[in-house]
Each structure stands twice: as structure tokens, then as C-alpha cells.
Design a protein around this motif. Structure first.
Motif, short mmCIF file in Angstrom:
data_model
loop_
_atom_site.label_atom_id
_atom_site.label_comp_id
_atom_site.label_asym_id
_atom_site.label_seq_id
_atom_site.Cartn_x
_atom_site.Cartn_y
_atom_site.Cartn_z
N LYS A 355 24.19 66.26 41.11
CA LYS A 355 24.41 64.83 41.38
C LYS A 355 23.21 64.07 40.81
O LYS A 355 22.07 64.29 41.21
CB LYS A 355 24.54 64.62 42.88
N THR A 357 21.35 60.48 40.04
CA THR A 357 21.22 59.05 40.37
C THR A 357 20.37 58.39 39.30
O THR A 357 19.32 58.92 38.90
CB THR A 357 20.58 58.85 41.74
N SER A 364 21.60 50.66 41.00
CA SER A 364 21.62 52.11 41.10
C SER A 364 23.06 52.63 40.95
O SER A 364 24.00 52.06 41.52
CB SER A 364 21.06 52.56 42.46
N HIS A 365 23.20 53.69 40.16
CA HIS A 365 24.51 54.31 39.91
C HIS A 365 24.35 55.82 39.98
O HIS A 365 23.22 56.34 40.02
CB HIS A 365 25.06 53.90 38.55
N LEU A 366 25.48 56.52 39.97
CA LEU A 366 25.39 57.99 39.96
C LEU A 366 26.53 58.59 39.15
O LEU A 366 27.55 57.95 38.90
CB LEU A 366 25.38 58.55 41.39
#
Length: 390
Positions: A355, A357, A364-366
Motif C-alpha cells: 500500500k 501513500t 494525499s492519495h494512495l
């Protein structure tokens, strides 16, 4: 009184024996239309067509259910514990690998800008242990059905001696865990019968013209005339033309016996080899949907293949141990009654899921990188446009 056509069969030719025509105004004979042909195909073979064969009493045309295998003559080998299991760990991917995978993902989408993938700043990477347990059970099943083919002098051996049982007939299986199918003519079941479709005549009335050999002329619609007293030149004023399907014969070769009048009737044995596979994927808390993992491969940590496998022991995730026991019991119950189990194989794969980030333009996104293929999932990619493909 209205004349009706009378059908006859002389020398295998179907036609109208009583022409019974009415003269037209110009003196040309106007031929009667035959009755409408039956649109149904040949009926199924009657049950009386098939002999009673010892050991095959339940066999029917079109096939029945799978035949249960006999009890083994010798005790079946007992499953043995699998090989010693390695240390279970998951390698983490580097930041460069995560970024390269993200850039490749963005470039594959026509409506995605590559800016977030190239310019975004990775702030966190978290690895997740995800395992896939797979059980494969390779089985052989057998079924029988009555079949027939045109008789052209083939061997007739019914009742020469009792036929071998369906599980006594040798059949070479393909390599383990590869699907396959083979059809075998059962020895000592072949006999000759009169064709049920044409009643042993070798020919059938043509369906296009109902056996008349001719049809209503498409030019004059059967009147014999086009305009007033202008006689139709296409049918010479007859109102009918030769059938193009049967070339005016009124009959055609029987499709079932191919004109041979007789059929060789026998029992076919169908042997099927099937690789039955079931997976269990450990739920992981990364947020990536489990169904995404079906499209990727992982690192194989454990493999065990034998006639019957032994449930996995000592695996650090108890859900995998429980799934192995459940699937092994399920496969035994499902397949041992209707087929013969030839081999089983169980594997455990470690599927890496990372995962990631990142920040782009202050937000902020992932995204996820998973599998040996470094496949990417980014449901909320921040720079997309609406594309229309014309």
C-alpha cells in the motif's frame, strides 16, 4: 371433385403418382401444390433399437450420468505429510519499483495524466502478508451412451462375448492436472439395425418441395401467367418449377444413414479427465479487494503433490490451515462418488501487496502494487479526463 396428389415410393423415388392437373386458360397443365412438408427433423432412435448389454443396462441414447468407479481392489495409498515447510516471509518492494509500476500503469490509460505518477511524492509504503492456498484434484470420470453411424461393412461383434465393464476398458490419461477427453467404442456391443430415420429406404422426401420434385413458380406465383394472357416463360405456363434442393427428384439421401439403409449401433464410452481447482485467499487489511488477486501470481512457498495430499500443518496463518482441511474434505466428498481421483496437488503462494501513500498538489492519495507482475490498482487517480471514442 378436387384432385389430391397421391404419394408413392418407387425405386426410392418419392413423387406424385396421380398428376391430377387442371388445364389453365391457355391449355397448359397447372400442377397442384403438394401438402406442406413436416419441418421436424428425424425422430430420435426408438428404445427398441438398442440391445440390452450386460453391465450397460442403464445406457441410453444421448448419454446418462457418470458411472461411479468400482471399489479399489487393493488398499489405496495413505497420504503422507508434505515436505518440510520453509520460513514464511514476504519481501518488500523498493520505492523505485513502486514508482515505476505506477508510471507504467498511468501510461497504459488513455485518459490518465502521468503527472501524479511521475511528480507525486511517496510518503509511506506498507507491506501486507497475503497468502493463496490452492487445492487441485485431478479426476477421471466415465459415462456411456448409445451411438450409431452408417453401416459400411464394419465389424459386428455384439454377443460374441460379454463386453468389458466401463471401468475395465483401458484409457491412457494425459499428464496430471491437464484436462482431456477420449471417446472409445465399447467392444462387443456393435450390431446392425435398419435406419430409423428413413425406415431403411436410404432416401427421404425433400422438405423443400414435400417430395413433389417441384415448387410454386416464384415469377408467376403459380398462376402460369404474368400479365393477362402472357404465359410465364420461367415455368412455361405450368405454374411450378423444379425444386433446386433435390434437383427435381422429390427425395434426397438420408442424412442419418447416408443412403446405406442400415446403421451400425454401438455403445460409446466417454472418458473425461478434469482438473478441479479451488482457491482460498487470506483476507488482508490493506483495503485492496481480494478479487484483484485472482489476476496475478505470487511466490510459491509450498508445493505437495501425491495421490491424496495431507492437510497443511504448521503454517503461521491458522485460516490457511483451516481452509486446507476444509477443501481436502470437500474434494473427497464431491469427487470420490462419481469419479476416480488420480492425483492431488496443494500449493501456497505468497502474494506481495504494498500500500503506497503519496502526495500530489498538496493532497494525499494512495495506490496498491501487488503480485509478481507489480500490477497497480488506483481507484481514485487524481488526474483523469473524460474521453469519448468515436
Amino acid at each position: 371433385m378436387e384432385h389430391q396428389p397421391i404419394y408413392s415410393n418407387q425405386g426410392g423415388h418419392y413423387g406424385i403418382s396421380n398428376p391430377g392437373y387442371v388445364p389453365t386458360a391457355g391449355g397448359a397443365p397447372a400442377m397442384f401444390a403438394p401438402p406442406v412438408a413436416d419441418s421436424q427433423g428425424p425422430s430420435a432412435p426408438p428404445a427398441s433399437m438398442f440391445d440390452s448389454m450386460p453391465g450397460y443396462e442403464g445406457t441410453v441414447a444421448g448419454g446418462g450420468g457418470f458411472l461411479p468407479p468400482p471399489m479399489p481392489a487393493v488398499p489405496t495409498p495413505q497420504p503422507q505429510p508434505g515436505p518440510e515447510q520453509p520460513h514464511w516471509n514476504i519481501p518488500s518492494i523498493s520505492e523505485d519499483t513502486a514508482r515505476d509500476a505506477f508510471v507504467l500503469f498511468a501510461s497504459s490509460k488513455c485518459c490518465y495524466s502521468s503527472a501524479p505518477a511521475k511528480d507525486g511524492v511517496i510518503t509511506d509504503m506498507e507491506a501486507f502478508n497475503t497468502y493463496r492456498y490452492r487445492l487441485e484434484t485431478f479426476t477421471e470420470s466415465r459415462s456411456t451412451e448409445w451411438s450409431h453411424e452408417p453401416y459400411s461393412g464394419q465389424t459386428v461383434d455384439a454377443y460374441a462375448q460379454p463386453p468389458p465393464g466401463p471401468w475395465d476398458i483401458p484409457a491412457q490419461a494425459p499428464n496430471f492436472f491437464l484436462n482431456g477427453k477420449k471417446t472409445i467404442k465399447v467392444p462387443y456391443t456393435s450390431s446392425v439395425k435398419s435406419c430409423h430415420s428413413c425406415v431403411g429406404m436410404g432416401r427421404q422426401p425433400c422438405k423443400d418441395c414435400a417430395g413433389a420434385g417441384n415448387k410454386v413458380c416464384w415469377v408467376c406465383n403459380g398462376s402460369g401467367y404474368r400479365h393477362g394472357d402472357d404465359r410465364c416463360h420461367h415455368c412455361s405456363g405450368r405454374g411450378r418449377e423444379n425444386c433446386s434442393r433435390c434437383h427435381g427428384q422429390g427425395s434426397k439421401q438420408c442424412d442419418v444413414c447416408r443412403g446405406k439403409q442400415q446403421l451400425l449401433v454401438y455403445i460409446n464410452l466417454t472418458v473425461k479427465w478434469t482438473n478441479n481447482s479451488d482457491d482460498y485467499v487470506v483476507e488482508q487489511s490493506s483495503g485492496l479487494r481480494v478479487d484483484n488477486l485472482s489476476k496475478v501470481s505470487g511466490k510459491e512457498l509450498f508445493r505437495d503433490s501425491q495421490y491424496m495430499v495431507y492437510p497443511v500443518m504448521g503454517f503461521p496463518d491458522p485460516s490457511v490451515v483451516n481452509a486446507a482441511q476444509r477443501l481436502i474434505n470437500d474434494h473427497q466428498a464431491r469427487f470420490s462418488q462419481t469419479s476416480r481421483i488420480l492425483q492431488q496437488r496443494q500449493t501456497i503462494e505468497l502474494i506481495p501487496v504494498t500500500k503506497v501513500t503519496y502526495t500530489w498538489k498538496g493532497n494525499s492519495h494512495l495506490y496498491f502494487v501487488y503480485g509478481n507482475e507489480f500490477k497497480v490498482n488506483a481507484d481514485n487517480y487524481p488526474a483523469t479526463c473524460c474521453c469519448t471514442i468515436l
